[in-house]
Design a protein around this motif. Structure first.
Motif, short mmCIF file in Angstrom:
data_model
loop_
_atom_site.label_atom_id
_atom_site.label_comp_id
_atom_site.label_asym_id
_atom_site.label_seq_id
_atom_site.Cartn_x
_atom_site.Cartn_y
_atom_site.Cartn_z
N ARG A 193 -3.84 7.22 -6.70
CA ARG A 193 -5.15 7.12 -6.04
C ARG A 193 -5.05 6.73 -4.57
O ARG A 193 -6.06 6.67 -3.88
N TYR A 194 -3.82 6.48 -4.08
CA TYR A 194 -3.68 5.95 -2.73
C TYR A 194 -2.53 6.64 -1.99
O TYR A 194 -1.66 7.28 -2.59
N ILE A 195 -2.55 6.46 -0.65
CA ILE A 195 -1.50 6.97 0.23
C ILE A 195 -1.09 5.84 1.17
O ILE A 195 -1.95 5.12 1.68
N MET A 196 0.21 5.70 1.41
CA MET A 196 0.70 4.78 2.45
C MET A 196 0.94 5.58 3.72
O MET A 196 1.63 6.60 3.70
N GLY A 238 4.54 14.63 7.65
CA GLY A 238 5.86 14.38 7.10
C GLY A 238 6.24 12.91 6.98
O GLY A 238 7.38 12.60 6.64
N HIS A 239 5.28 11.99 7.24
CA HIS A 239 5.63 10.57 7.24
C HIS A 239 4.91 9.76 6.15
O HIS A 239 5.27 8.61 5.91
N ASN A 240 3.90 10.33 5.52
CA ASN A 240 3.13 9.59 4.52
C ASN A 240 3.92 9.45 3.22
O ASN A 240 4.81 10.25 2.92
N LEU A 241 3.56 8.42 2.46
CA LEU A 241 4.22 8.16 1.18
C LEU A 241 3.21 8.28 0.05
O LEU A 241 2.09 7.76 0.14
N TYR A 242 3.64 8.95 -1.04
CA TYR A 242 2.75 9.24 -2.16
C TYR A 242 3.41 8.81 -3.47
O TYR A 242 4.64 8.77 -3.59
N ASP A 290 9.06 -8.34 2.93
CA ASP A 290 9.53 -7.86 4.23
C ASP A 290 8.33 -7.65 5.15
O ASP A 290 7.37 -6.99 4.78
N GLY A 291 8.38 -8.18 6.36
CA GLY A 291 7.27 -8.04 7.30
C GLY A 291 6.97 -6.61 7.67
O GLY A 291 5.90 -6.32 8.23
N ARG A 292 7.87 -5.69 7.37
CA ARG A 292 7.67 -4.28 7.74
C ARG A 292 6.56 -3.62 6.93
O ARG A 292 6.15 -2.51 7.27
N ARG A 293 6.09 -4.26 5.88
CA ARG A 293 4.99 -3.67 5.12
C ARG A 293 3.77 -3.45 6.01
O ARG A 293 3.00 -2.50 5.83
N GLY A 294 3.60 -4.33 7.01
CA GLY A 294 2.49 -4.21 7.94
C GLY A 294 2.59 -3.02 8.87
O GLY A 294 1.65 -2.72 9.62
N ASP A 295 3.74 -2.31 8.85
CA ASP A 295 3.86 -1.08 9.64
C ASP A 295 3.02 0.04 9.05
O ASP A 295 2.81 1.07 9.69
N TYR A 296 2.56 -0.16 7.82
CA TYR A 296 1.79 0.86 7.11
C TYR A 296 0.37 0.36 6.87
O TYR A 296 0.09 -0.84 6.93
N VAL A 339 1.29 20.25 -3.13
CA VAL A 339 1.96 19.78 -1.90
C VAL A 339 1.20 18.56 -1.39
O VAL A 339 -0.03 18.60 -1.25
N ASP A 340 1.91 17.47 -1.13
CA ASP A 340 1.26 16.25 -0.65
C ASP A 340 0.90 16.33 0.82
O ASP A 340 -0.24 16.10 1.21
N GLU A 341 1.89 16.61 1.68
CA GLU A 341 1.65 16.65 3.11
C GLU A 341 0.75 17.83 3.47
O GLU A 341 0.68 18.82 2.73
#
Length: 302
Positions: A182-185, A193-197, A211-217, A284-286
């Protein structure tokens, strides 16, 4: 009938007119070895034929090597010609601003008197993080105080959540982990080409828990588009492989907007400027055309 090129040219011409120098040129900023010219050349031709304004192509490297700014008047010149407007068709992904030379040229444009489309604040508004923040009713109210208009705008938004470290981000991550489909990062990137499914998103969320990198998304509600049957023409496939398949489409509406920089902020041009319809296979996701995930399409109004 799509009028994108004539509308884009009208917006650029309006900005050129506001600049107020009849001998100045419009610069189309492109990537080295630009291949995406088929939607650029019609704008260039419409600007010249309909408005008598010359457009000059250049890269960020060209601006660094052959451009200069008058430090007193802030007028900007390229190959000796004064520049009224710079229209960016590059500079949106890290690979396009890879060296100090490109960054220096971009900074000079921000300091110059010429109209830059988009300037850095406007470019930042298009990032995923700013979109997520504007989905917050309190933030949106700062820019759209009319409550009725704000409600109409919010009705068009998909769900958007922060993934920053803290309770709010933890809650959003839990939503995605419970229902990955139900969601996309989305990261702060453009171009496709950069989204995560699905499982890939789930694995990334588990990996970035501490990890603080979660806030990059950011996290976005996945739009469930209605499927329809279509044939996708792909140069990588033989004509015999073209057949009706189940597809989904995404419609984007362009706009042309020019506002005076004077204190009154008078709006000089505000109009729709055509559309872009992208269609892809349902599996296809992207959805990017340039990355080969989708095809350009035309809507059939019924």
């Amino acid at each position: 009938h799509c009028v994108c090129h004539t509308s884009f040219a009208r917006g650029l011409a309006q900005a050129w007119e506001v600049y107020g120098e009849t001998s100045a040129v419009v610069v189309l900023l492109v990537a080295p070895g630009e291949t995406n010219i088929f939607d650029q050349s019609p704008v260039e031709n419409a600007l010249l034929l309909n408005h008598g304004i010359r457009m000059q192509r250049a890269t960020l490297g060209d601006l660094n090597d052959r451009g200069r700014i008058d430090e007193v008047t802030r007028r900007y010149y390229l190959d000796g010609a004064e520049v009224a407007v710079v229209y960016l068709r590059t500079g949106y992904v890290p690979e396009q601003i890879a060296t100090d030379k490109e960054w220096k040229a971009r900074l000079v444009l921000e300091r110059a008197r010429c109209v830059v489309c988009p300037n850095i604040p406007y470019q930042l508004v298009g990032t995923k993080k700013v979109q997520q923040l504007l989905a917050n009713p309190a933030v949106l109210a700062r820019f759209v105080p009319d409550q009725a208009k704000a409600l109409r705008l919010r009705a068009t938004f998909a769900g958007l959540w922060s993934l920053d470290s803290g309770p709010e981000g933890d809650e959003a991550a839990a939503l995605a982990l419970a229902n990955p489909s139900r969601y996309i990062m989305k990261p702060q990137r453009e171009g496709g080409g950069h989204n995560l499914y699905d499982e890939e998103m789930r694995e990334m969320l588990l990996r970035l828990t501490d990890d603080g990198r979660r806030g990059d998304y950011i996290l976005m509600e996945r739009v469930q588009s209605p499927a329809h049957t279509n044939c996708l023409l792909d140069y990588r496939r033989a004509p015999s492989d073209v057949r009706p398949i189940s597809t989904v489409s995404e419609l984007g509406i362009y706009g042309a907007f020019v506002r005076s920089e004077q204190p009154d902020g008078k709006v000089l041009l505000n109009e729709t400027a055509g559309f872009l319809l992208r269609t892809k296979s349902v599996d296809v996701d992207e959805g990017g055309v340039m990355v080969g995930a989708a095809c350009l399409d035309s809507p059939l109004l019924v």
